[in-house]
Design a protein around this motif. Sequence first.
Motif, PDB file in Angstrom:
ATOM      1  N   LYS A  29       0.836  -1.214   0.000  1.00 59.46           N
ATOM      2  CA  LYS A  29       0.000   0.000   0.000  1.00 59.46           C
ATOM      3  C   LYS A  29       0.869   1.262   0.000  1.00 59.46           C
ATOM      4  N   ARG A  52       4.317   3.922  16.908  1.00 63.82           N
ATOM      5  CA  ARG A  52       5.469   3.029  16.689  1.00 63.82           C
ATOM      6  C   ARG A  52       6.724   3.850  16.435  1.00 63.82           C
ATOM      7  N   ARG A  55      11.347   3.468  11.561  1.00 64.12           N
ATOM      8  CA  ARG A  55      12.324   2.538  10.996  1.00 64.12           C
ATOM      9  C   ARG A  55      13.458   3.380  10.402  1.00 64.12           C
ATOM     10  N   TYR A  64       5.413   9.416   8.695  1.00 68.95           N
ATOM     11  CA  TYR A  64       4.429   9.457   9.783  1.00 68.95           C
ATOM     12  C   TYR A  64       4.747  10.658  10.654  1.00 68.95           C
ATOM     13  N   ALA A  85      -6.617   3.247  15.106  1.00 71.31           N
ATOM     14  CA  ALA A  85      -6.711   1.821  15.430  1.00 71.31           C
ATOM     15  C   ALA A  85      -5.384   1.330  15.999  1.00 71.31           C
ATOM     16  N   VAL A  87      -2.848  -1.378  15.418  1.00 66.62           N
ATOM     17  CA  VAL A  87      -2.549  -2.232  14.266  1.00 66.62           C
ATOM     18  C   VAL A  87      -1.515  -3.276  14.674  1.00 66.62           C
ATOM     19  N   TYR A  93      -2.214   3.847  15.326  1.00 66.81           N
ATOM     20  CA  TYR A  93      -2.066   4.654  14.114  1.00 66.81           C
ATOM     21  C   TYR A  93      -3.364   5.425  13.937  1.00 66.81           C
ATOM     22  N   GLY A  94      -3.273   6.685  13.504  1.00 67.75           N
ATOM     23  CA  GLY A  94      -4.489   7.447  13.274  1.00 67.75           C
ATOM     24  C   GLY A  94      -4.301   8.520  12.219  1.00 67.75           C
ATOM     25  N   THR A  95      -5.426   8.917  11.618  1.00 67.65           N
ATOM     26  CA  THR A  95      -5.413   9.946  10.574  1.00 67.65           C
ATOM     27  C   THR A  95      -5.790  11.302  11.167  1.00 67.65           C
ATOM     28  N   GLU A 113      -4.046   6.004   3.298  1.00 62.68           N
ATOM     29  CA  GLU A 113      -3.535   4.625   3.235  1.00 62.68           C
ATOM     30  C   GLU A 113      -3.566   4.113   4.673  1.00 62.68           C
ATOM     31  N   ASP A 115      -5.360   0.972   7.716  1.00 64.06           N
ATOM     32  CA  ASP A 115      -5.694  -0.445   7.867  1.00 64.06           C
ATOM     33  C   ASP A 115      -7.215  -0.637   7.805  1.00 64.06           C
ATOM     34  N   GLY A 118      -9.469   1.067  10.398  1.00 69.17           N
ATOM     35  CA  GLY A 118      -9.592   2.497  10.115  1.00 69.17           C
ATOM     36  C   GLY A 118     -10.533   2.746   8.942  1.00 69.17           C
ATOM     37  N   ARG A 149      10.941  -8.018   3.081  1.00 68.36           N
ATOM     38  CA  ARG A 149      11.158  -6.691   3.644  1.00 68.36           C
ATOM     39  C   ARG A 149      12.216  -6.723   4.749  1.00 68.36           C
TER      40      ARG A 149
HETATM   41  P1  5GP Z   1       3.701   0.180   9.138  1.00 64.38           P
HETATM   42  O1  5GP Z   1       4.006   0.073  10.595  1.00 64.38           O
HETATM   43  O2  5GP Z   1       4.221  -1.007   8.371  1.00 64.38           O
HETATM   44  O3  5GP Z   1       4.150   1.496   8.541  1.00 64.38           O
HETATM   45  O4  5GP Z   1       2.122   0.180   8.974  1.00 64.38           O
HETATM   46  C1  5GP Z   1       1.387  -0.813   9.552  1.00 64.38           C
HETATM   47  C2  5GP Z   1      -0.059  -0.684   9.151  1.00 64.38           C
HETATM   48  O5  5GP Z   1      -0.637   0.492   9.700  1.00 64.38           O
HETATM   49  C3  5GP Z   1      -0.326  -0.624   7.651  1.00 64.38           C
HETATM   50  O6  5GP Z   1      -1.292  -1.621   7.352  1.00 64.38           O
HETATM   51  C4  5GP Z   1      -0.918   0.753   7.460  1.00 64.38           C
HETATM   52  O7  5GP Z   1      -1.881   0.777   6.423  1.00 64.38           O
HETATM   53  C5  5GP Z   1      -1.563   1.019   8.789  1.00 64.38           C
HETATM   54  N1  5GP Z   1      -1.750   2.446   9.009  1.00 64.38           N
HETATM   55  C6  5GP Z   1      -0.899   3.445   8.691  1.00 64.38           C
HETATM   56  N2  5GP Z   1      -1.423   4.619   9.021  1.00 64.38           N
HETATM   57  C7  5GP Z   1      -2.650   4.390   9.537  1.00 64.38           C
HETATM   58  C8  5GP Z   1      -3.693   5.228  10.049  1.00 64.38           C
HETATM   59  O8  5GP Z   1      -3.615   6.442  10.083  1.00 64.38           O
HETATM   60  N3  5GP Z   1      -4.796   4.602  10.522  1.00 64.38           N
HETATM   61  C9  5GP Z   1      -4.944   3.256  10.492  1.00 64.38           C
HETATM   62  N4  5GP Z   1      -6.087   2.751  10.950  1.00 64.38           N
HETATM   63  N5  5GP Z   1      -3.987   2.439  10.009  1.00 64.38           N
HETATM   64  C10 5GP Z   1      -2.859   2.987   9.544  1.00 64.38           C
END
Ligand code: 5GP
Length: 204
Positions: A29, A52, A55, A64, A85, A87, A93-95, A113, A115, A118, A149
């Motif tokens: 994604k 989180r 990385r 982020y 949410a 995750v 994680y939030g928008t 983008e 989960d 969300g 990865r």
């Molecule tokens: P990563 O830790 O690999 O960057 O992301 C882990 C997951 O968190 C991915 O599936 C991504 O789509 C989800 N994610 C990233 N940002 C948000 C967000 O703002 N809200 C929600 N609900 N999920 C998110």
Amino acid sequence: MTDPDPAAGFDTARPSRLVVLAGPTAVGKGTVAADVRKQHPEVWLSVSATTRKPRPGEQDGVHYWFVSEDEFDAMIEHGELLEWAVVHKRARYGTPRKPVEEALAKGLPALLEIDLQGARQVRETMPGARFVFLMPPSWDELVRRLVGRGTETDEERERRLETARDELAAEGEFDVTIVNHEVHSAAEELVDLMLLDDEHRFDL
Ligand code: 5GP
């Protein structure tokens, strides 16, 4: 042009200003969203807040907003998140709501983008958005991408695969499925769904 009948269900011919891209972990994604931005800088991409840790190579405010648990609590408390949410049973994680509202007010095509949990919340609050599910070509390919990865521990990877199994089962909840055989063509399919014609935009 006739007004669509809401009872008739989703009309795939109608472009939307807000597109929500979800799909299982490691399906790509983030890479697809980055490709959209590269080819179409006019597309506004939401930057999520997360608890989180970054990385290597990830930048605050670009990939982020990296925040503490307390800061995330405060964002929830002040109603600053459109959705959020936990995750992979780990980080939150939030928008951020305001930048999304500002982008839409400016008429920009906006991409979230996020989960599955969300995406379900956004469906409640912004039902006019277009919900897109990004699918891996196969389960084996998804596992290969996750292992490839190499940024997660074995335990973390197992947890993500468990989440991915549940997430794949939710495909039917989405308006459109795009199979990520190849990043650039998946991104182009996504852009086609975000067509920028004012006359056809969704009312959010
Ligand atoms: P990563 O830790 O690999 O960057 O992301 C882990 C997951 O968190 C991915 O599936 C991504 O789509 C989800 N994610 C990233 N940002 C948000 C967000 O703002 N809200 C929600 N609900 N999920 C998110």
